[in-house]
Design a protein around this motif. Structure first.
Motif, short mmCIF file in Angstrom:
data_model
loop_
_atom_site.label_atom_id
_atom_site.label_comp_id
_atom_site.label_asym_id
_atom_site.label_seq_id
_atom_site.Cartn_x
_atom_site.Cartn_y
_atom_site.Cartn_z
N UNK A 57 11.25 12.52 15.28
CA UNK A 57 12.24 12.94 15.92
C UNK A 57 11.76 14.74 14.83
N UNK A 58 12.12 16.04 16.03
CA UNK A 58 11.31 16.78 14.75
C UNK A 58 12.26 17.15 14.01
N UNK A 59 11.78 18.16 13.03
CA UNK A 59 12.72 18.25 12.27
C UNK A 59 13.52 19.65 12.46
N UNK A 60 15.02 19.69 12.62
CA UNK A 60 15.89 20.58 12.64
C UNK A 60 15.61 21.76 12.43
N UNK A 61 15.71 21.49 10.81
CA UNK A 61 16.62 22.28 9.35
C UNK A 61 16.44 21.92 8.02
N UNK A 62 15.79 22.84 6.93
CA UNK A 62 15.32 22.55 6.35
C UNK A 62 16.16 23.18 4.94
N UNK A 63 16.67 22.56 3.73
CA UNK A 63 17.32 23.05 3.16
C UNK A 63 16.85 22.99 1.39
N UNK A 64 16.46 23.72 0.45
CA UNK A 64 15.63 24.14 -0.29
C UNK A 64 16.53 24.67 -1.55
N UNK A 74 6.37 32.35 -4.47
CA UNK A 74 5.57 32.64 -3.79
C UNK A 74 4.36 31.46 -3.79
N UNK A 75 3.46 31.60 -4.18
CA UNK A 75 2.60 30.73 -3.91
C UNK A 75 2.73 29.30 -3.75
N UNK A 76 3.13 29.16 -4.94
CA UNK A 76 3.99 27.65 -4.24
C UNK A 76 4.91 27.09 -3.27
N UNK A 77 5.96 28.28 -2.84
CA UNK A 77 6.74 27.97 -2.26
C UNK A 77 5.27 27.43 0.09
N UNK A 78 4.64 28.33 -0.49
CA UNK A 78 4.22 28.31 0.89
C UNK A 78 3.59 26.96 0.96
N UNK A 79 2.63 26.89 -0.50
CA UNK A 79 1.29 25.29 -0.48
C UNK A 79 3.19 24.53 -0.27
N UNK A 80 4.28 24.01 -0.19
CA UNK A 80 5.37 22.85 -0.64
C UNK A 80 5.65 23.68 1.15
N UNK A 81 5.42 24.52 1.41
CA UNK A 81 6.14 24.29 3.18
C UNK A 81 4.93 24.41 4.20
N UNK A 82 3.79 24.52 3.91
CA UNK A 82 2.99 24.47 5.13
C UNK A 82 2.70 22.40 4.23
N UNK A 83 3.00 22.00 3.46
CA UNK A 83 2.75 20.65 3.38
C UNK A 83 3.69 20.20 4.17
N UNK A 84 5.25 20.55 3.94
CA UNK A 84 6.06 19.91 4.62
C UNK A 84 5.19 20.08 6.41
N UNK A 85 5.14 21.35 6.96
CA UNK A 85 4.75 21.35 8.15
C UNK A 85 3.00 20.17 8.56
N UNK A 86 2.56 20.19 8.17
CA UNK A 86 1.10 19.12 7.89
C UNK A 86 2.18 17.46 7.79
N UNK A 87 2.81 17.48 7.62
CA UNK A 87 3.72 15.80 7.33
C UNK A 87 4.63 15.41 9.32
N UNK A 88 5.50 17.32 8.64
CA UNK A 88 6.31 16.55 9.63
C UNK A 88 5.30 17.51 11.12
N UNK A 89 7.05 16.95 12.05
CA UNK A 89 6.70 18.16 13.11
C UNK A 89 8.48 19.05 13.00
N UNK A 90 8.39 20.28 12.31
CA UNK A 90 9.01 21.60 12.65
C UNK A 90 9.36 21.65 13.48
N UNK A 91 10.98 21.94 13.89
CA UNK A 91 11.25 22.48 16.06
C UNK A 91 10.68 24.00 15.47
N UNK A 92 10.22 24.92 16.02
CA UNK A 92 9.77 26.17 15.90
C UNK A 92 11.05 27.20 15.65
N UNK A 93 12.27 26.65 16.11
CA UNK A 93 13.36 27.02 15.70
C UNK A 93 13.91 27.19 14.33
N UNK A 94 13.44 26.01 13.92
CA UNK A 94 13.74 25.47 12.53
C UNK A 94 14.41 26.91 11.76
N UNK A 95 15.74 26.41 10.99
CA UNK A 95 16.40 26.94 10.22
C UNK A 95 16.44 26.37 8.71
#
Length: 379
Positions: A57-64, A74-95
């Motif tokens: 399934x695509x991930x439709x939303x993320x809540x931190x 900011x750099x840790x957040x970038x690493x975190x969300x890049x890591x999420x995108x490489x492990x899960x299919x994130x919807x292009x319209x994800x909130x």
């Protein structure tokens, strides 16, 4: 194969500058520096273990959430969300929502969060009254709250939310309405307006302050609801108001009994499988244990007899109609299993029913606990 519910991701950041006396969330007062890189490393290792739960399934939303996620660099957040995108299919319209406290929001850092992919911010204002903020143990002031809201509005985000509380210690009707008027003046697309409740295992729990009585609370709600409605907000959940089209999609997925992977200290998850099994997970609460690599604290399958209550406990928090077909689709149970309870709820005026939907009534909203008790499994 059964259609699985939509999927979200919840990420918990456990640290705060200081613990508020009313807070029973899994948050820990910071001692020293936030271990930005180490914690993100462990979050992604936790996600590695849970990624198969996505089941294509695509991930439709993320809540931190937190804690105070805006303590993360900011750099840790970038690493975190890049890591999420490489492990899960994130919807292009994800909130992608991040909670922030006004005292920790800084323009440079938030631009970095936005660059990392955050497109919605939830700002924990709670009150614009200086005495009330001090009583609540908040470390920001009203000016910082307004500055944070204006910053969020200026960034061209998809949306932003202000968190506001009512029923505060010794709060008058006029004080509660004044808080709301100041929030409305900042024009947030979304407003969470919830009543302070005293929780066990909090400072307020051990030394309860004097709160407004039930009649005063009802007056605050009635007048506040009218104020919000007149300003163009619509209540769509017990304590959430939004302008049309700006409901929090992540929270909607919770209340519609969707699935979510939960990573980080104390995070909870709910996963449905094609055979109808529903798994609930809970992660290690304390940062020390979590950062020693002990991520999963416990998990259990939801008993068949508990599924109706769990479904309706979420669904009836929303004021929108509940599609009858989703009960079977998301629990694997036939509607006949809850038919007597539905009939009783209709008889008592808690629900109305048509061919496709159940609709909670104003009476059902007022007596929500009584409505939900009808669906409790018998011991």
């Amino acid at each position: 194969m059964r259609v699985l519910p939509p999927l979200s991701l919840y990420i918990h950041i456990p640290w705060c500058v200081q613990k508020c006396p009313y807070c029973d969330f899994n948050s820990h007062a910071l001692k020293g520096e936030v271990p930005h890189d180490d914690y993100v490393h462990h979050l992604l290792a936790d996600l590695d273990a849970d990624a198969p739960y996505a089941q294509g399934r695509e991930v439709k939303t993320i809540f931190i959430g937190g804690g105070t996620p805006s303590l993360l660099s900011g750099s840790a957040m970038q690493t975190l969300l890049d890591g999420v995108r490489s492990r899960l299919s994130l919807s292009a319209e994800a909130e992608i929502t991040m909670e922030a406290n006004p005292g920790t929001v800084e323009a440079d850092r938030f631009v970095e969060y936005q660059r990392a992919g955050v497109n919605r911010i939830s700002i924990g204002v709670q009150s614009f009254s200086e005495p009330k903020l001090k009583r609540l143990g908040r470390i920001h002031d009203a000016d910082e709250a307004k500055r944070a809201a204006r910053l969020a509005a200026s960034l061209g985000l998809r949306s932003f939310n202000l968190d506001l509380m009512h029923g505060l210690p010794d709060q008058s009707l006029e004080e509660a309405l004044d808080d709301l008027r100041q929030a409305i003046a900042l024009n947030p697309p979304h407003l969470s307006w919830y009543q302070l409740t005293i929780e066990p295992n909090t400072l307020f729990g051990s030394k309860p302050p004097k709160l407004p009585d039930d009649d005063a609370l009802w007056d605050i709600f009635e007048r506040g609801d009218a104020l919000l409605t007149a300003a163009g907000y619509r209540q769509y959940e017990t304590s959430a108001y939004a302008k049309p089209g700006y409901q929090c999609q992540h929270n909607l997925n919770y209340w519609r009994f969707g699935d979510y992977i939960g990573i980080g200290c104390g995070a909870h998850g709910k996963i449905t499988f094609p055979d109808g099994r529903i798994l609930r997970t809970a992660k290690t609460r304390h940062p020390r244990g979590f950062m020693e690599g002990r991520y999963l604290e416990r998990q259990h399958d939801v008993e068949e007899a508990d599924k109706p209550f769990e479904f309706f406990m979420n669904r009836f928090r929303l004021l929108e109609p509940a599609p009858r077909a989703e009960f079977t689709a998301f629990t694997g149970l036939e509607e006949a299993t809850v038919r007597p309870q539905i009939e009783e709820a209709i008889r008592q005026g808690y629900l109305t029913e048509c061919g496709e939907f159940w609709q909670i009534t104003p009476r059902g909203k007022l007596f929500l606990n009584s409505l939900l008790e009808l669906f409790l499994a018998e011991e």
